[in-house]
Design a protein around this motif. Structure first.
Motif, short mmCIF file in Angstrom:
data_model
loop_
_atom_site.label_atom_id
_atom_site.label_comp_id
_atom_site.label_asym_id
_atom_site.label_seq_id
_atom_site.Cartn_x
_atom_site.Cartn_y
_atom_site.Cartn_z
N ASP A 136 -8.32 47.99 49.64
CA ASP A 136 -8.37 49.14 48.73
C ASP A 136 -6.95 49.62 48.44
OD1 ASP A 136 -8.89 51.37 47.29
OD2 ASP A 136 -9.64 52.56 48.98
N ILE A 137 -6.33 48.96 47.45
CA ILE A 137 -4.93 49.25 47.14
C ILE A 137 -4.75 50.69 46.61
CG2 ILE A 137 -4.86 48.40 44.72
CD1 ILE A 137 -2.35 47.37 47.33
N GLY A 138 -5.84 51.21 46.01
CA GLY A 138 -5.79 52.54 45.40
C GLY A 138 -5.59 53.65 46.42
N LYS A 139 -5.85 53.38 47.71
CA LYS A 139 -5.72 54.45 48.72
C LYS A 139 -4.25 54.74 49.04
CE LYS A 139 -5.92 51.81 53.02
NZ LYS A 139 -6.65 51.33 54.15
N TYR A 140 -3.34 53.85 48.63
CA TYR A 140 -1.92 54.06 48.95
C TYR A 140 -1.27 54.95 47.88
CZ TYR A 140 -2.51 50.51 52.49
OH TYR A 140 -2.94 49.82 53.59
N LYS A 141 -0.50 55.91 48.37
CA LYS A 141 0.14 56.90 47.50
C LYS A 141 1.13 56.23 46.54
CE LYS A 141 2.65 61.11 48.40
NZ LYS A 141 3.39 61.71 49.49
N LYS A 142 1.87 55.24 47.04
CA LYS A 142 2.79 54.48 46.18
C LYS A 142 2.62 53.02 46.50
CE LYS A 142 6.61 57.88 46.02
NZ LYS A 142 6.78 58.18 44.60
N ARG A 143 2.69 52.18 45.44
CA ARG A 143 2.69 50.73 45.63
C ARG A 143 4.06 50.25 45.15
NH1 ARG A 143 -1.60 53.59 44.13
NH2 ARG A 143 -1.44 52.70 42.05
N ILE A 144 4.84 49.71 46.10
CA ILE A 144 6.27 49.46 45.83
C ILE A 144 6.61 47.98 45.99
CG2 ILE A 144 8.63 50.06 46.54
CD1 ILE A 144 7.36 52.58 47.94
N VAL A 145 7.21 47.40 44.98
CA VAL A 145 7.79 46.06 45.13
C VAL A 145 9.19 46.21 45.70
CG1 VAL A 145 8.97 44.31 43.74
CG2 VAL A 145 6.51 44.57 43.53
N VAL A 146 9.48 45.47 46.77
CA VAL A 146 10.85 45.39 47.29
C VAL A 146 11.33 43.98 47.01
CG1 VAL A 146 12.33 45.56 49.34
CG2 VAL A 146 10.36 47.10 49.08
N THR A 147 12.24 43.81 46.06
CA THR A 147 12.73 42.45 45.78
C THR A 147 13.83 42.10 46.77
OG1 THR A 147 14.51 43.06 44.26
CG2 THR A 147 12.29 42.85 43.30
#
Ligand code: NAD
Ligand code: DAU
Length: 354
Positions: A2-13
């Motif tokens: 459930d990705i929606g439960k996370y406050k921020k979804r962050i890519v770290v390159t």
């Protein structure tokens, strides 16, 4: 999931590189309410062994993706509903950019452009941040006095620094043109655990362990301003959360030292820790790096005054911790030494021409 439960979804390159690994090891446990996706191509500089501690964390995933590939990146953004990015992926070594600049142009400029386009397409005010990690090398070289400030002119001198400068300009343009909210950091030379042994400090430690020559470029009086990587990571956390959109923050800890003096310090610490020596006898002056910047020194007043950042680790303490880490992690260091490394070492150090 459930990705929606996370406050921020962050890519770290570039999360498998030196600074990216240190950053993820800090942030993944610190922010269980965020989801981190490490997007890394795993070049010679990327190493998943760095990330063992967090590889099974619920709020962390690794995706092997080349940031030059827009479609592959786009699929990752869709898959994890990405809102923000901490952009560290780069070809980062000046000497390699002199031997062959093409990858630097592709990754550092086109890769950044791809990430900016995705940021633009998915931008949500107050929910999306683009933290662009850059370098003080964009400002060129200083004389004997003075410091780089956020207002210093851009005067990059190597293909590496020119590619980073180009990327910085693109990020700035996306703020001014499209009203997006990126922040840029320009920091000085980092040191600490997990740095690839092409860079000065781990290269000297490794060579000294092996009883090999310690190659100092030119007269050795070039000055670098060193920043312990954990202090850098704390600064990045702060700028990501509290940096003003469109602004640049310089990061440095006022640890200026001539290369020759630094190499002597490393030798002294190793003599003390291991006995034997003096390892100073291994120092060899070799032809200079073409276009070698003479001095870097960073003025960090803005991040100190506006965001309250302060480096916590003294230079001496950081250097001792770093030497100790490499001595305790010989297997990690030895694993870096493959055919690619040997070829690069020969190209850079055999028959050097200044
Ligand atoms: P590094 O070379 O150790 O790691 C770079 C990472 O980027 C590696 O994991 C590599 O696999 C990945 N990468 C390279 N090309 C890629 C591509 N096309 N797609 C996806 N991933 C790719 O670098 P570092 O020292 O950790 O530096 C990180 C960032 O910080 C860079 O942007 C660098 O310019 C900047 N910076 C570094 C320093 C320093 O002293 N190390 C100082 C100032 C700024
Ligand atoms: O200033 C920030 C930059 O610091 C980052 O943007 C770069 O990604 C990072 O690689 C670093 O660049 P430098 O060129 O300053 O780092 P490097 O470790 O390659 O070299 C540090 C100094 O030591 C420099 O003056 C060159 C010198 N040197 C380096 C090596 C590898 C030597 O004298 N001998 C060597 O063998």
């Amino acid at each position: 999931m459930d990705i929606g439960k996370y406050k921020k979804r962050i890519v770290v390159t570039g999360g498998a590189g030196f600074i990216g690994s240190n950053l993820l090891l800090t942030l993944v446990p610190r922010y269980p309410e965020y989801f981190f996706v490490n997007v890394d191509k795993l070049t010679y500089a990327g190493n998943l062994a760095n990330l063992k501690e967090i590889e099974n964390a619920e709020n962390y995933r690794f995706e092997k993706v080349d940031i030059r590939d827009f479609n592959a990146l786009s699929a990752i953004y869709e898959k994890y509903d990405i809102g923000s990015v901490m952009h560290l992926a780069a070809e980062s070594h000046v000497d390699r950019s002199i031997i062959g600049p093409a990858d630097f142009i592709q990754t550092n400029i086109i890769g950044t452009f791809n990430l900016l386009e995705l940021y633009r397409a998915r931008f949500k005010k107050d929910a999306s941040t683009f933290l662009h990690i850059s370098t003080d090398e964009v400002y060129g070289s200083l004389g004997e006095g003075g410091y780089f400030t956020e207002y210093s002119a851009y005067r990059p001198n190597s293909p590496y620094s020119a590619s980073k400068a180009s990327a910085d300009h693109l990020v700035r343009a996306y703020h001014n043109t499209y009203g997006l909210h990126p922040v840029i950091t320009n920091c000085s030379n980092n040191f600490g655990p997990y740095q690839f042994p092409e860079k000065l400090i781990p290269l000297m430690i490794r060579n000294a362990c092996e009883g090999k020559k310690l190659p100092v470029y030119g007269d050795g009086k070039h000055v670098r301003d060193w920043l312990y990587v954990e202090d850098h990571c704390e600064a990045l956390d702060l700028v990501f959360h509290e940096g003003e959109p469109g602004q640049t923050y310089n990061i440095g800890a006022h640890n200026e030292i001539e290369n020759i003096e630094l190499v002597r310090l490393i030798c002294g610490i190793m003599d003390e820790m291991l006995g034997g020596g003096p390892r100073e006898a291994l120092i060899e002056f070799v032809p200079d790096r073409p276009g070698h910047d003479r001095r870097y020194a960073i003025d960090s007043t803005r991040i100190i005054k506006e965001l309250g950042w302060r480096p916590q680790v003294s230079f001496e303490e950081g250097l001792r911790k770093t030497v100790q880490w490499y001595l305790d992690n010989r297997a990690w260091l030895d694993n870096c030494i493959n055919g690619e490394y040997v070829k690069y070492y020969e190209q850079n150090y055999t028959d050097r021409q200044s």
